[in-house]
Enzyme design. Structure first.
Site, PDB file in Angstrom:
ATOM      1  N   THR A  39      11.068 -58.092 -42.014  1.00 55.23           N
ATOM      2  CA  THR A  39      10.232 -58.239 -43.209  1.00 55.23           C
ATOM      3  C   THR A  39      11.095 -58.676 -44.387  1.00 55.23           C
ATOM      4  O   THR A  39      12.291 -58.391 -44.435  1.00 55.23           O
ATOM      5  CB  THR A  39       9.566 -56.886 -43.510  1.00 55.23           C
ATOM      6  OG1 THR A  39       8.651 -56.594 -42.463  1.00 55.23           O
ATOM      7  CG2 THR A  39       8.848 -56.886 -44.846  1.00 55.23           C
ATOM      8  N   ILE A  69      -2.492 -53.376 -39.530  1.00 58.22           N
ATOM      9  CA  ILE A  69      -2.005 -53.595 -40.892  1.00 58.22           C
ATOM     10  C   ILE A  69      -0.866 -52.625 -41.149  1.00 58.22           C
ATOM     11  O   ILE A  69      -0.972 -51.431 -40.876  1.00 58.22           O
ATOM     12  CB  ILE A  69      -3.134 -53.395 -41.922  1.00 58.22           C
ATOM     13  CG1 ILE A  69      -4.199 -54.477 -41.735  1.00 58.22           C
ATOM     14  CG2 ILE A  69      -2.583 -53.420 -43.344  1.00 58.22           C
ATOM     15  CD1 ILE A  69      -5.437 -54.274 -42.579  1.00 58.22           C
ATOM     16  N   GLY A  70       0.247 -53.146 -41.649  1.00 52.66           N
ATOM     17  CA  GLY A  70       1.413 -52.324 -41.912  1.00 52.66           C
ATOM     18  C   GLY A  70       1.522 -51.905 -43.365  1.00 52.66           C
ATOM     19  O   GLY A  70       0.538 -51.934 -44.121  1.00 52.66           O
ATOM     20  N   ASP A  71       2.722 -51.539 -43.753  1.00 50.64           N
ATOM     21  CA  ASP A  71       2.930 -51.048 -45.118  1.00 50.64           C
ATOM     22  C   ASP A  71       3.058 -52.156 -46.151  1.00 50.64           C
ATOM     23  O   ASP A  71       2.773 -51.956 -47.327  1.00 50.64           O
ATOM     24  CB  ASP A  71       4.197 -50.183 -45.169  1.00 50.64           C
ATOM     25  CG  ASP A  71       5.452 -51.011 -44.932  1.00 50.64           C
ATOM     26  OD1 ASP A  71       6.209 -51.274 -45.890  1.00 50.64           O
ATOM     27  OD2 ASP A  71       5.685 -51.414 -43.780  1.00 50.64           O
ATOM     28  N   GLY A  82       6.589 -49.317 -40.464  1.00 52.55           N
ATOM     29  CA  GLY A  82       5.461 -49.342 -41.382  1.00 52.55           C
ATOM     30  C   GLY A  82       4.631 -48.087 -41.379  1.00 52.55           C
ATOM     31  O   GLY A  82       4.207 -47.600 -42.432  1.00 52.55           O
TER      32      GLY A  82
END
Length: 328
Positions: free
Chosen positions: A199, A228-230, A252
């Site tokens: 990321t 969906i991650g952080d 995440g």
């Protein structure tokens, strides 16, 4: 007036066996992005413009896990996500599930500036992108041979590949630089692999003392469609306020549970900790068994890093001419 400062990251955790040429490639990308950001700050651009500009650069280069070069879903497609936050007024924008938008961070910026909302996802985000006239490309643009190869290995191992590096089962954790860490970690019963792209994120404080942050990712290799991650979650992967700006990377699910970025800001705002003290506390006390890293800047021009992995691709530059890029 305060001195401006900028920090960037390309993911937390580095395989100690990562080839030197890959390390140097990552260093060159981060250094180039720092120079782009520093030039913007010297020209008087506000912090929020600079974080968008720098993350766009990172999304365009396939070295890291954002934009072109994003991690692939089980289906072999990309579902990208990003967020941006302007600490001057705590305005924010976020997007998830993007498949054609060339620069997700810029769509997040448009959500913040030109929509009544803070977060758009999947078909709604794609529709908004077309309404706004942003550049879109075929999904194949984002997919690289390297990531296709990673996805194949992940499927063969029934594994998820994380943003950080973990020793494979049977590897001694101390010799791998992870003394006390678990070996052969699982997430929801699936083994986490030893290699994955990373990321990206950027945090900036400009000469007015205004802070901003942006984060962008393709997520996990071999992730379920719809995960969906952080990174797009304000307060978890990204946060900016009057005191500081934070961008996170790593596991995440752990970052989401700990609201890691907001916790750093809260420790500065409510407890009066220095920026580095807040980062150190959050990494040590808030992640439980999760693994992650973050970068942060304060309104006073401080820069801080923290991670509980072997390393984190990171760099910073300040108005007084200091610049560094580090991995370990």
């Amino acid at each position: 007036m305060v001195g401006w400062a900028i920090a960037v990251h390309g993911g937390a955790g580095v395989d100690p066996g990562l080839p030197v040429e890959r390390q140097e490639e990552a260093r060159r990308v981060l250094e180039r992005c720092l120079r782009v950001g520093a030039a913007g700050l010297r020209a008087g651009l506000p912090a929020v413009d600079v974080v968008e500009m720098v993350v766009r650069e990172l999304e365009t280069d396939p070295v890291f896990n954002s934009g072109r070069g994003s991690a692939l879903t089980r289906k072999g497609t990309v579902e990208m996500e990003a967020s941006i936050m302007d600490g001057h007024g705590r305005r924010c924008g976020a997007v998830s599930g993007l498949t054609t938008v060339k620069n997700p961070v810029s769509l997040a910026r448009l959500v913040m500036d030109r929509s009544p909302h803070s977060y758009l996802a999947f078909d709604g985000a794609e529709e908004f992108a077309r309404e706004q006239g942003v550049e879109v490309v075929d999904n194949s643009y984002f997919i690289t041979e390297e990531n296709m190869s990673m996805l194949k290995r992940a499927k063969e191992a029934n594994s998820i590949m994380y943003d950080y590096r973990v020793p494979a089962p049977g590897v001694d954790s101390a010799s791998a630089g992870l003394e006390g860490a678990k070996v052969g970690l699982l997430m929801n019963g699936l083994r986490i692999s030893v290699y994955a792209p990373e990321t990206v994120g950027c945090v900036v404080v400009d000469s007015n003392g205004w802070c901003a942050a942006a984060t962008s990712t393709g997520g996990l290799m071999n992730k379920m469609s719809g995960r969906i991650g952080d990174s797009p979650l304000i307060g978890s992967g990204t946060y900016a306020c009057g005191d500081c700006a934070v961008s996170c990377t790593g596991e995440g699910e752990a970052i989401i549970r700990s609201t890691l970025a907001r916790d750093v800001a809260a420790l500065v705002e409510y407890k009066g900790l220095s920026l580095q003290e807040a980062v150190d506390y959050a990494i040590k006390e808030r992640l439980d068994e999760g693994m992650a890293g973050l970068i942060a800047v304060s309104r006073n021009g401080e820069v801080a890093y923290g991670f509980n992995t072997i390393g984190m691709f990171r760099g910073c530059a300040t108005e007084d001419g200091f610049m560094e890029v580090s991995i370990w």
